[in-house]
Design an enzyme around this catalytic site. Sequence first.
Site, PDB file in Angstrom:
ATOM      1  N   ARG A  65      83.260   1.934 -59.619  1.00 27.34           N
ATOM      2  CA  ARG A  65      83.893   0.705 -59.138  1.00 27.34           C
ATOM      3  C   ARG A  65      84.296   0.899 -57.675  1.00 27.34           C
ATOM      4  NH1 ARG A  65      88.374   0.376 -60.735  1.00 27.34           N
ATOM      5  NH2 ARG A  65      88.586   2.098 -62.182  1.00 27.34           N
ATOM      6  N   TYR A 205      76.327  -1.096 -60.856  1.00 26.53           N
ATOM      7  CA  TYR A 205      77.173  -0.221 -61.682  1.00 26.53           C
ATOM      8  C   TYR A 205      78.032  -1.082 -62.632  1.00 26.53           C
ATOM      9  CZ  TYR A 205      81.006   2.538 -63.305  1.00 26.53           C
ATOM     10  OH  TYR A 205      81.929   3.107 -64.146  1.00 26.53           O
ATOM     11  N   LYS A 214      85.901  -5.723 -66.764  1.00 31.41           N
ATOM     12  CA  LYS A 214      87.093  -5.651 -65.910  1.00 31.41           C
ATOM     13  C   LYS A 214      87.403  -7.006 -65.255  1.00 31.41           C
ATOM     14  CE  LYS A 214      87.392  -1.242 -66.670  1.00 31.41           C
ATOM     15  NZ  LYS A 214      88.391  -0.750 -67.603  1.00 31.41           N
ATOM     16  N   HIS A 234      94.748  -3.066 -70.159  1.00 27.01           N
ATOM     17  CA  HIS A 234      93.799  -1.953 -70.059  1.00 27.01           C
ATOM     18  C   HIS A 234      94.228  -0.908 -71.097  1.00 27.01           C
ATOM     19  CE1 HIS A 234      91.768   1.198 -67.210  1.00 27.01           C
ATOM     20  NE2 HIS A 234      90.925   0.754 -68.100  1.00 27.01           N
ATOM     21  N   SER A 256      91.965   4.837 -65.864  1.00 30.46           N
ATOM     22  CA  SER A 256      90.546   5.099 -66.106  1.00 30.46           C
ATOM     23  C   SER A 256      90.281   6.595 -66.223  1.00 30.46           C
ATOM     24  CB  SER A 256      89.716   4.544 -64.948  1.00 30.46           C
ATOM     25  OG  SER A 256      90.007   3.192 -64.761  1.00 30.46           O
ATOM     26  N   CYS A 258      91.121   8.848 -68.378  1.00 28.87           N
ATOM     27  CA  CYS A 258      92.248   9.716 -68.765  1.00 28.87           C
ATOM     28  C   CYS A 258      92.307   9.908 -70.273  1.00 28.87           C
ATOM     29  CB  CYS A 258      93.565   9.127 -68.277  1.00 28.87           C
ATOM     30  SG  CYS A 258      93.843   9.391 -66.525  1.00 28.87           S
ATOM     31  N   ASP A 281      89.147   0.328 -74.557  1.00 29.48           N
ATOM     32  CA  ASP A 281      89.387   0.104 -73.121  1.00 29.48           C
ATOM     33  C   ASP A 281      90.235  -1.125 -72.824  1.00 29.48           C
ATOM     34  OD1 ASP A 281      88.923   0.927 -70.394  1.00 29.48           O
ATOM     35  OD2 ASP A 281      87.527  -0.725 -70.175  1.00 29.48           O
ATOM     36  N   ARG A 372      77.901   7.533 -67.596  1.00 35.54           N
ATOM     37  CA  ARG A 372      78.409   6.743 -68.728  1.00 35.54           C
ATOM     38  C   ARG A 372      77.447   6.702 -69.911  1.00 35.54           C
ATOM     39  NH1 ARG A 372      83.570   4.063 -67.803  1.00 35.54           N
ATOM     40  NH2 ARG A 372      84.135   4.820 -65.761  1.00 35.54           N
TER      41      ARG A 372
HETATM   42  C1  OXD Z   1      87.308   2.062 -65.964  1.00 38.83           C
HETATM   43  C2  OXD Z   1      86.317   1.868 -67.039  1.00 38.83           C
HETATM   44  O1  OXD Z   1      86.920   2.339 -64.828  1.00 38.83           O
HETATM   45  O2  OXD Z   1      86.736   1.610 -68.172  1.00 38.83           O
HETATM   46  O3  OXD Z   1      88.502   1.920 -66.255  1.00 38.83           O
HETATM   47  O4  OXD Z   1      85.105   1.942 -66.783  1.00 38.83           O
HETATM   48 MN    MN Z   2      88.827   1.264 -68.258  1.00 40.83          MN
END
Ligand code: OXD
Ligand code: MN
Length: 596
Positions: A65, A205, A214, A234, A256, A258, A281, A372
């Site tokens: 991102r 991406y 998002k 989130h 993100s 974590c 998420d 990913r």
């Molecule tokens: C993020 C994702 O960047 O979930 O939070 O991809």
């Molecule tokens: Mn996320």
Amino acid sequence: MTTAIQNWVEEIAALTQPDKIRWINGSEQDEMNQLLVTHGTFTQLNPEKRPNSFLARTNPADVARVEERTFICSEREQDAGPTNNWRAPAEMRTKLNSMFEGSMRGRTMYVIPFAMGPIGSDMTRYGVELTDSAYVVSSMMIMTRVSDKVLDEINNGADWVPAVHSVGVPLAPGEKDVPWPCAPEDVHVVQFPETKEIWSYGSGYGGNSLLGKKAMSLRIGSTMARDEGWLAEHMLLIRITAPTGKQYNVAAAFPSACGKTNLAMLKPSLPGYKVETIGDDITWIAPSKSGKLKAINPEFGLFGVAPGTGPDTNQHALDSMKENAVFTNVAMTDDGDVWWEGLGEAPDHLTDWLGQDWTPESETPAAHPNSRFCVPMSQAPTVSPDWESKEGFELDAILFGGRRATNVPLVTESRDWNHGVFMGATIASEQTAAAEGPVGQLRRDPFAMLPFCGYNMADYWNHWLELGGKLSNPPKIFQVNWFRKDENGKIMWPGFSENTRVIDWIISRLENEAKGEATPIGRIPATNELNIEGLGLDQPTMDKIMAVDSDSWLAEADMIESFFDGFGLALPKEMTRQLHWLRSQLELQKNNLVSS
Ligand code: OXD
Ligand code: MN
């Protein structure tokens, strides 16, 4: 077909000038995947190892991102707030018009009707994404519910979010395309909260291009939630069954990369526990009739970070991607399967995410740190049989966490809802590879929503405070930190499956069985309350994992104050009150006086 959508599609086609327009109804997954293979965007993985699965390698400049190119274009700058990039809508529209003019030339424009949430639920919201990328079509079919039924819902009057995406690489007649077209210099991810529109340019991406995720579910979602009295978060969402047989629904916000996906698929280390995945998420939360909060996962798939996902950390995630998976920027084995750091011993030879030869001696990682996997939610072995419930799940607890080497104990319970909001507002975390920027640096990431809140973060805190005030039975709020390090830089808590022990304590607090110990920052487990049997952790280490040091926390309070100062008059008074209370309690502790 609704005239409104038809008109809009024609209007965008007139601007972007695609060669063709193709309406998608959800049945095109195989066709898109084959198209992507022919085009060179996808490499089909060895079907014997990983049936119906594909690897995409992006342009190396399009891997995450791009927060500095993410814009909130509200009419008033103060409505975007100090944590968002704001541009005046008129100025941005002029810019977008010139960027998107002819941007789809030589390409097909796909029309993707999608639902965030189970179709027909009153918590579900609808959108239509226009894109010139078949990769986006294939991924949206995994990540959202793409269906003609969405058009029916819209025809019957449901609101919908228009979202336009272009990779920003028009093709001249006869010009050969590249496998991963993108315009990294010109990336723009733009949200107009008042008109609930999304425009994304220049990046393929997922975080920038799968606009249901998002952009809609969080940035536009949070503004819809503010206006309509709910919360777009989130957060992961799980249902835990305790050894007593009782079930608890828990949502958790971590920044993100974590460990949300790991906790969402937790393999409990304590006997008698079971964890079912509902979401990993994004969680949408609304007041329920009984004065609680109920929650759904609006997504349909998992888009998880691959590196670090291995048999010891998240076997369930590995099991979810045995087939029908799209991988992006991972490494490929010589027998046509995937590999990434953390999956186990590295083979002698790999093709790295850039398509180059790689050996264990290589100095660069084989998989990009933000590579990913993307798979349907239904493939998670832990998925709850009820995960698509239209009614949602009533929440018992909300957790906030971050990656903190210092200060923050393993688990802390807030005194009440408002204190919980203060905890959420003050989450900080060491930055990861999910976004562009220096990895490892500590940044405040309130509610893990810093890059995702579609309006002024201070107004968002106020919305949380107000909403909580209306609940007769709000969930309890806790802060967790699996990442505290000792003086040698080693993470002290084993984490992963062993986080069950923290959940076990949280449940004993929900049941009012454990008493905990009050500290200036909230209630932590009293000595012997946390089940650490068999972990081999001695008491001095546990003390370090739980320590609340007055001086370091007074310094933290100063950092929080300067962070809060950035919000000026928009900062809710309650946040200042919480900060004063924290300081006064720390002073009391420091002077060895009793704290509450
Ligand atoms: C993020 C994702 O960047 O979930 O939070 O991809
Ligand atoms: Mn996320």
